[in-house]
Design a protein around this motif. Structure first.
Motif, mmCIF file in Angstrom:
data_model
loop_
_atom_site.group_PDB
_atom_site.id
_atom_site.type_symbol
_atom_site.label_atom_id
_atom_site.label_comp_id
_atom_site.label_asym_id
_atom_site.label_seq_id
_atom_site.Cartn_x
_atom_site.Cartn_y
_atom_site.Cartn_z
ATOM 1 N N ARG A 42 77.728 6.477 86.749
ATOM 2 C CA ARG A 42 79.008 6.812 86.278
ATOM 3 C C ARG A 42 79.955 6.426 87.173
ATOM 4 O O ARG A 42 81.302 6.561 87.166
ATOM 5 N N LEU A 43 79.689 6.632 88.447
ATOM 6 C CA LEU A 43 80.652 6.848 89.610
ATOM 7 C C LEU A 43 81.142 5.319 89.673
ATOM 8 O O LEU A 43 82.129 4.909 90.247
ATOM 9 N N TYR A 44 80.303 4.290 89.147
ATOM 10 C CA TYR A 44 81.204 2.904 88.815
ATOM 11 C C TYR A 44 82.369 2.735 87.961
ATOM 12 O O TYR A 44 82.683 1.809 87.600
ATOM 13 N N LYS A 45 82.535 3.894 87.357
ATOM 14 C CA LYS A 45 83.565 3.919 86.480
ATOM 15 C C LYS A 45 84.912 4.011 87.031
ATOM 16 O O LYS A 45 86.119 3.706 86.585
ATOM 17 N N ASP A 46 84.751 4.235 88.603
ATOM 18 C CA ASP A 46 85.820 4.300 89.545
ATOM 19 C C ASP A 46 86.295 2.868 89.930
ATOM 20 O O ASP A 46 85.490 2.109 90.351
ATOM 21 N N ALA A 47 87.599 2.510 89.604
ATOM 22 C CA ALA A 47 87.773 1.179 89.942
ATOM 23 C C ALA A 47 87.728 0.737 91.565
ATOM 24 O O ALA A 47 87.339 -0.254 91.750
ATOM 25 N N PRO A 77 93.238 0.594 98.982
ATOM 26 C CA PRO A 77 94.222 0.971 98.319
ATOM 27 C C PRO A 77 94.195 1.454 97.110
ATOM 28 O O PRO A 77 94.893 2.298 96.279
ATOM 29 N N LEU A 78 93.077 0.623 96.077
ATOM 30 C CA LEU A 78 92.579 1.483 94.751
ATOM 31 C C LEU A 78 92.216 2.911 94.998
ATOM 32 O O LEU A 78 92.762 3.526 93.874
ATOM 33 N N ALA A 79 91.461 3.269 95.979
ATOM 34 C CA ALA A 79 90.960 4.567 96.091
ATOM 35 C C ALA A 79 92.207 5.410 96.298
ATOM 36 O O ALA A 79 92.197 6.591 95.720
ATOM 37 N N ARG A 80 93.183 5.031 97.177
ATOM 38 C CA ARG A 80 94.305 5.863 97.251
ATOM 39 C C ARG A 80 95.315 5.991 96.371
ATOM 40 O O ARG A 80 96.047 7.115 96.335
ATOM 41 N N SER A 81 95.313 5.163 95.412
ATOM 42 C CA SER A 81 96.366 5.024 94.339
ATOM 43 C C SER A 81 95.793 5.863 92.915
ATOM 44 O O SER A 81 96.423 5.934 92.220
ATOM 45 N N ALA A 82 94.275 5.955 93.212
ATOM 46 C CA ALA A 82 93.715 6.692 92.004
ATOM 47 C C ALA A 82 94.145 8.127 91.789
ATOM 48 O O ALA A 82 94.063 8.752 92.699
ATOM 49 N N SER A 83 94.127 8.375 90.731
ATOM 50 C CA SER A 83 94.322 9.866 90.263
ATOM 51 C C SER A 83 93.158 10.072 89.349
ATOM 52 O O SER A 83 92.322 9.430 88.803
ATOM 53 N N ASN A 84 92.795 11.564 89.479
ATOM 54 C CA ASN A 84 91.946 12.127 88.662
ATOM 55 C C ASN A 84 90.499 11.589 88.926
ATOM 56 O O ASN A 84 89.762 11.215 87.959
ATOM 57 N N ARG A 85 90.152 11.108 90.306
ATOM 58 C CA ARG A 85 88.896 10.690 90.554
ATOM 59 C C ARG A 85 87.787 11.861 90.542
ATOM 60 O O ARG A 85 87.999 12.979 91.008
ATOM 61 N N PRO A 86 86.693 11.764 90.101
ATOM 62 C CA PRO A 86 85.470 12.589 90.069
ATOM 63 C C PRO A 86 85.277 13.108 91.729
ATOM 64 O O PRO A 86 85.508 12.184 92.573
ATOM 65 N N ASP A 87 84.997 14.265 91.834
ATOM 66 C CA ASP A 87 84.967 14.990 93.233
ATOM 67 C C ASP A 87 84.054 13.999 94.103
ATOM 68 O O ASP A 87 84.368 13.976 95.328
ATOM 69 N N VAL A 88 82.878 13.634 93.620
ATOM 70 C CA VAL A 88 82.102 12.873 94.495
ATOM 71 C C VAL A 88 82.351 11.361 94.694
ATOM 72 O O VAL A 88 81.785 10.842 95.608
ATOM 73 N N ALA A 89 83.235 10.887 93.881
ATOM 74 C CA ALA A 89 83.682 9.712 94.035
ATOM 75 C C ALA A 89 84.110 9.054 95.463
ATOM 76 O O ALA A 89 83.578 7.964 95.830
ATOM 77 N N PRO A 90 84.905 9.904 96.023
ATOM 78 C CA PRO A 90 85.351 9.494 97.256
ATOM 79 C C PRO A 90 84.431 9.304 98.353
ATOM 80 O O PRO A 90 84.281 8.517 99.135
ATOM 81 N N ALA A 91 83.460 10.243 98.526
ATOM 82 C CA ALA A 91 82.331 10.481 99.280
ATOM 83 C C ALA A 91 81.696 9.320 99.124
ATOM 84 O O ALA A 91 80.959 8.508 99.874
ATOM 85 N N PHE A 92 81.111 9.041 97.825
ATOM 86 C CA PHE A 92 80.270 7.928 97.444
ATOM 87 C C PHE A 92 80.905 6.702 97.890
ATOM 88 O O PHE A 92 80.107 5.628 98.317
ATOM 89 N N GLY A 93 82.136 6.361 97.385
ATOM 90 C CA GLY A 93 82.790 5.234 97.925
ATOM 91 C C GLY A 93 82.848 5.137 99.307
ATOM 92 O O GLY A 93 82.595 3.663 99.655
ATOM 93 N N LYS A 94 82.926 6.007 100.103
ATOM 94 C CA LYS A 94 82.849 5.889 101.493
ATOM 95 C C LYS A 94 81.734 5.396 101.946
ATOM 96 O O LYS A 94 81.479 4.408 102.569
#
Length: 203
Positions: free
Chosen positions: A3-8, A51-68
């Motif tokens: 589901r973390l891949y729902k994040d752009a 830039p997509l990560a920084r401009s996104a709103s309401n990302r799941p809590d784990v999405a930023p750490a997973f994305g990194k």
């Protein structure tokens, strides 16, 4: 987990990882022009996932750490291993080419490990040149020469210069605003030029 891949931003990073894998497959097939096209595709994806990560709103809590973490792994694929192997195959499998590829690989993973563990003293800057610059500089060199078979001197110099640039203590400012737009346009332009030349067989 998927589901973390729902994040752009994570999807963009995943596209870069897939492009890196496709580049490695192309290198196995000794198709250097196609491999360079996929390497650049991964680099362009890396330009935009932040830039997509920084401009996104309401990302799941784990999405930023997973994305990194995903971003680091994708970078290893499309901006470290693939360019290093590209240089090795372009120069021919010799001790010199293998050493050049190894130097690029060690420098790249060192740069990534340092980036994830050390915070620059000056905000808004990178310590050393980001690994994403390696595919872009490689594309500039290859397109200027008009051949995917690099002279040994050029390949070795490229490996040494990029390795030193990545592992240096030089502070490199992060691009934003118009500078980021220009950087993105250059990256996309290199991708399009390389892709068109590859499709046309103009190497």
């Amino acid at each position: 987990m998927l589901r973390l891949y729902k994040d752009a931003a994570n999807v963009c990073t995943l596209i870069g990882l897939i492009a890196g894998f496709a580049a490695l497959l192309s290198l196995v097939a000794h198709n250097l022009p196609l491999a360079l096209t996929f390497i650049l595709t991964g680099a362009v994806a890396d330009v935009f996932d932040g830039p997509l990560a920084r401009s996104a709103s309401n990302r799941p809590d784990v999405a930023p750490a997973f994305g990194k973490e995903l971003d680091t792994l994708a970078d290893v694929c499309h901006s470290v291993l693939s360019p290093a192997l590209w240089v090795v195959i372009s120069l021919g499998l010799t001790p010199v080419s293998v050493l050049a590829g190894l130097v690029l690989t060690v420098a790249g993973v060192t740069r990534l490990a340092y980036f994830t563990s050390v915070t620059p003293a000056k905000p808004g800057h990178f310590i050393g040149v980001p690994v994403t610059w390696v595919p872009l500089v490689l594309a500039i060199v290859v397109n200027l020469l008009g051949t995917h078979t690099l002279p040994t001197v050029v390949g070795v110099l490229f490996a040494l210069i990029m390795a030193l640039a990545q592992t240096s203590r030089v502070l490199v400012p992060k691009f934003c605003g118009r500078k980021f737009t220009l950087f993105a346009v250059i990256a996309i332009g290199l991708l399009l030029l390389t892709a068109l030349r590859t499709l046309a067989g103009n190497w």
